[in-house]
Design a protein around this motif. Structure first.
Motif, PDB file in Angstrom:
ATOM      1  N   SER A   1       0.977  -9.888  62.898  1.00 21.21           N
ATOM      2  CA  SER A   1       1.056  -9.048  64.081  1.00 21.21           C
ATOM      3  C   SER A   1       1.797  -9.767  65.212  1.00 21.21           C
ATOM      4  N   ASN A   2       2.416  -9.010  66.079  1.00 22.64           N
ATOM      5  CA  ASN A   2       3.051  -9.575  67.271  1.00 22.64           C
ATOM      6  C   ASN A   2       2.056  -9.720  68.419  1.00 22.64           C
ATOM      7  N   SER A   3       0.860  -9.220  68.214  1.00 22.33           N
ATOM      8  CA  SER A   3      -0.172  -9.280  69.245  1.00 22.33           C
ATOM      9  C   SER A   3      -0.883 -10.628  69.218  1.00 22.33           C
ATOM     10  N   ASN A   4      -1.320 -11.089  70.377  1.00 24.54           N
ATOM     11  CA  ASN A   4      -2.110 -12.317  70.468  1.00 24.54           C
ATOM     12  C   ASN A   4      -3.598 -12.025  70.642  1.00 24.54           C
ATOM     13  N   THR A   5      -3.991 -10.784  70.449  1.00 25.46           N
ATOM     14  CA  THR A   5      -5.398 -10.405  70.606  1.00 25.46           C
ATOM     15  C   THR A   5      -6.242 -11.028  69.505  1.00 25.46           C
ATOM     16  N   PRO A   6      -7.302 -11.747  69.858  1.00 29.12           N
ATOM     17  CA  PRO A   6      -8.155 -12.359  68.825  1.00 29.12           C
ATOM     18  C   PRO A   6      -8.826 -11.288  67.968  1.00 29.12           C
ATOM     19  N   MET A   7      -8.687 -11.428  66.652  1.00 27.99           N
ATOM     20  CA  MET A   7      -9.288 -10.482  65.707  1.00 27.99           C
ATOM     21  C   MET A   7     -10.040 -11.204  64.588  1.00 27.99           C
ATOM     22  N   LEU A   8      -9.929 -12.521  64.523  1.00 21.85           N
ATOM     23  CA  LEU A   8     -10.558 -13.306  63.461  1.00 21.85           C
ATOM     24  C   LEU A   8     -12.077 -13.163  63.525  1.00 21.85           C
ATOM     25  N   THR A   9     -12.699 -12.890  62.354  1.00 23.80           N
ATOM     26  CA  THR A   9     -14.149 -12.716  62.321  1.00 23.80           C
ATOM     27  C   THR A   9     -14.861 -13.654  61.343  1.00 23.80           C
ATOM     28  N   HIS A  10     -14.130 -14.207  60.382  1.00 24.36           N
ATOM     29  CA  HIS A  10     -14.816 -15.072  59.404  1.00 24.36           C
ATOM     30  C   HIS A  10     -13.808 -15.967  58.682  1.00 24.36           C
ATOM     31  N   ILE A  11     -14.248 -17.175  58.372  1.00 26.10           N
ATOM     32  CA  ILE A  11     -13.466 -18.116  57.561  1.00 26.10           C
ATOM     33  C   ILE A  11     -14.343 -18.573  56.404  1.00 26.10           C
ATOM     34  N   THR A  12     -13.829 -18.447  55.195  1.00 26.23           N
ATOM     35  CA  THR A  12     -14.538 -18.913  54.002  1.00 26.23           C
ATOM     36  C   THR A  12     -13.601 -19.793  53.186  1.00 26.23           C
ATOM     37  N   ARG A  13     -14.073 -20.971  52.840  1.00 27.82           N
ATOM     38  CA  ARG A  13     -13.268 -21.859  51.998  1.00 27.82           C
ATOM     39  C   ARG A  13     -14.171 -22.542  50.979  1.00 27.82           C
ATOM     40  N   ASP A  14     -13.711 -22.568  49.733  1.00 22.50           N
ATOM     41  CA  ASP A  14     -14.460 -23.197  48.641  1.00 22.50           C
ATOM     42  C   ASP A  14     -13.422 -23.806  47.696  1.00 22.50           C
ATOM     43  N   GLN A  15     -13.376 -25.130  47.653  1.00 22.00           N
ATOM     44  CA  GLN A  15     -12.325 -25.808  46.884  1.00 22.00           C
ATOM     45  C   GLN A  15     -12.930 -26.934  46.049  1.00 22.00           C
ATOM     46  N   SER A  16     -12.483 -27.050  44.801  1.00 25.49           N
ATOM     47  CA  SER A  16     -13.007 -28.059  43.874  1.00 25.49           C
ATOM     48  C   SER A  16     -11.896 -28.979  43.400  1.00 25.49           C
ATOM     49  N   PHE A  17     -12.270 -30.237  43.135  1.00 23.26           N
ATOM     50  CA  PHE A  17     -11.309 -31.267  42.748  1.00 23.26           C
ATOM     51  C   PHE A  17     -11.864 -32.132  41.629  1.00 23.26           C
TER      52      PHE A  17
ATOM     53  N   VAL B   1     -14.414 -38.360  38.636  1.00 20.60           N
ATOM     54  CA  VAL B   1     -15.297 -37.872  39.694  1.00 20.60           C
ATOM     55  C   VAL B   1     -14.981 -36.399  39.939  1.00 20.60           C
ATOM     56  N   ARG B   2     -16.004 -35.576  40.055  1.00 19.73           N
ATOM     57  CA  ARG B   2     -15.836 -34.169  40.440  1.00 19.73           C
ATOM     58  C   ARG B   2     -16.478 -33.957  41.808  1.00 19.73           C
ATOM     59  N   TRP B   3     -15.783 -33.211  42.662  1.00 16.70           N
ATOM     60  CA  TRP B   3     -16.365 -32.913  43.968  1.00 16.70           C
ATOM     61  C   TRP B   3     -15.882 -31.583  44.499  1.00 16.70           C
ATOM     62  N   ARG B   4     -16.588 -31.115  45.527  1.00 16.60           N
ATOM     63  CA  ARG B   4     -16.350 -29.763  46.039  1.00 16.60           C
ATOM     64  C   ARG B   4     -16.555 -29.767  47.546  1.00 16.60           C
ATOM     65  N   MET B   5     -15.725 -29.004  48.260  1.00 21.65           N
ATOM     66  CA  MET B   5     -15.858 -28.856  49.708  1.00 21.65           C
ATOM     67  C   MET B   5     -15.942 -27.377  50.037  1.00 21.65           C
ATOM     68  N   ARG B   6     -16.977 -27.002  50.844  1.00 21.13           N
ATOM     69  CA  ARG B   6     -17.160 -25.601  51.228  1.00 21.13           C
ATOM     70  C   ARG B   6     -17.253 -25.472  52.744  1.00 21.13           C
ATOM     71  N   VAL B   7     -16.652 -24.401  53.258  1.00 23.67           N
ATOM     72  CA  VAL B   7     -16.670 -24.122  54.692  1.00 23.67           C
ATOM     73  C   VAL B   7     -17.007 -22.644  54.877  1.00 23.67           C
ATOM     74  N   ASP B   8     -17.924 -22.366  55.802  1.00 24.60           N
ATOM     75  CA  ASP B   8     -18.315 -20.981  56.099  1.00 24.60           C
ATOM     76  C   ASP B   8     -18.493 -20.871  57.610  1.00 24.60           C
ATOM     77  N   ILE B   9     -17.575 -20.169  58.259  1.00 23.46           N
ATOM     78  CA  ILE B   9     -17.557 -20.086  59.727  1.00 23.46           C
ATOM     79  C   ILE B   9     -17.564 -18.619  60.145  1.00 23.46           C
ATOM     80  N   ALA B  10     -18.526 -18.250  60.982  1.00 24.86           N
ATOM     81  CA  ALA B  10     -18.567 -16.908  61.568  1.00 24.86           C
ATOM     82  C   ALA B  10     -17.898 -16.944  62.931  1.00 24.86           C
TER      83      ALA B  10
END
Length: 285
Positions: A177-193, A213-222
């Motif tokens: 969008s060309n608008s700068n109006t904030p619309m973000l409501t959620h961020i979800t990330r789940d990544q494995s290595f 070694v196995r590992w995982r990083m998760r992010v959940d932001i409202a």
């Protein structure tokens, strides 16, 4: 009767042949006995893998983007390598690959943007290299690797270490969008290595996996876009990351974990609207 006396009783041509064969066999035996780097001759000790026990930090300093910084994954190991033969070079270090990624930024009921690894998502490959993009196949070339060039006359004791975390930016507004109006409501990330400790012959490319070694990083932001900047976002879900697993067996390294492209170059930013066709916002490099 001594050997030399016996040789005097033989024709000179036969004596020459015997000496030639003996010399050749000696050379073959010398080659066969050349010391070789094997897994059983390598000692691995003090292996550690952890994720810092602190929550993800959210930064709301910019009117354009939200940033978040996850805790660090850290790995370290001590290795004792046997003497390296002449004309051989061995590198000991960490190789890392991404095996799964879900990274969604939701903008209310309008749609979502997502960073994707198409080949991984579609199951065409099992892993994507997470190299720094220069030091393939290694994760990096500072503390992450040590190079040993033969000949070395005695065992070499060394330590290799690495760390990794996420520190991305996510636009408050819809990315197409060309608008700068904030619309973000959620961020979800789940990544494995998967992270491998490896010894590799630089010439023959022979690889010896020393640790997996196995590992995982998760992010959940409202996010509440109607709130003032500085108080929009908050962590939801678990505040701390699950700790890595140091396996008691070694997993093989998939071919795509060893070369180009790495995850940063292979990823695509998609816009997936609630209605309508998806759109490529940023193509792979």
């Amino acid at each position: 009767m001594c050997i030399l006396a016996r040789y005097h009783l033989l024709p000179s041509s036969l004596v020459l042949l015997i000496l030639l064969v003996a010399c050749t066999m000696g050379c073959i035996q010398s080659i066969a006995c050349k010391p070789r780097i094997k897994r059983e001759n390598i000692v691995v000790y003090e292996v550690s893998a952890s994720i810092d026990q602190c929550p993800t930090i959210i930064e709301e300093n910019s009117p354009i983007v939200l940033r978040y910084k996850t805790p660090y994954f850290r790995a370290s190991a001590g290795v004792v390598m046997p003497p390296v033969p002449r004309n051989e070079t061995w590198v000991v270090g960490w190789i890392q690959a991404c095996t799964q990624m879900e990274f969604y930024n939701t903008y209310g009921d309008i749609g979502m943007s997502s960073w994707e690894l198409p080949e991984l998502r579609e199951g065409r490959v099992k892993a994507i290299s997470d190299s720094d993009g220069v030091s393939y196949p290694w994760y990096g070339n500072t503390t992450e690797t040590v190079t040993l060039t033969g000949p070395t006359s005695k065992p070499s004791r060394l330590t290799v270490s690495m760390n990794d975390n996420f520190y991305p930016s996510v636009t408050w507004a819809v990315p197409i969008s060309n608008s700068n109006t904030p619309m973000l409501t959620h961020i979800t990330r789940d990544q494995s290595f998967i992270t491998w400790l490896v010894a590799m012959n630089s010439v023959t490319k022979e690889r010896i996996v020393l640790q997996t070694v196995r590992w995982r990083m998760r992010v959940d932001i409202a996010v509440d876009p109607d709130m003032p900047l500085g108080s929009r976002a908050s962590l939801v879900g678990r505040p701390y990351q699950e700790q890595p697993h140091i396996l008691n067996y070694q997993e093989p390294i998939p071919p795509n974990a060893l070369g180009r492209p790495n995850a940063n170059d292979a990823q695509v930013l998609m816009w997936r609207p609630r209605r309508g066709a998806p759109l490529v916002v940023i193509p792979p490099k």
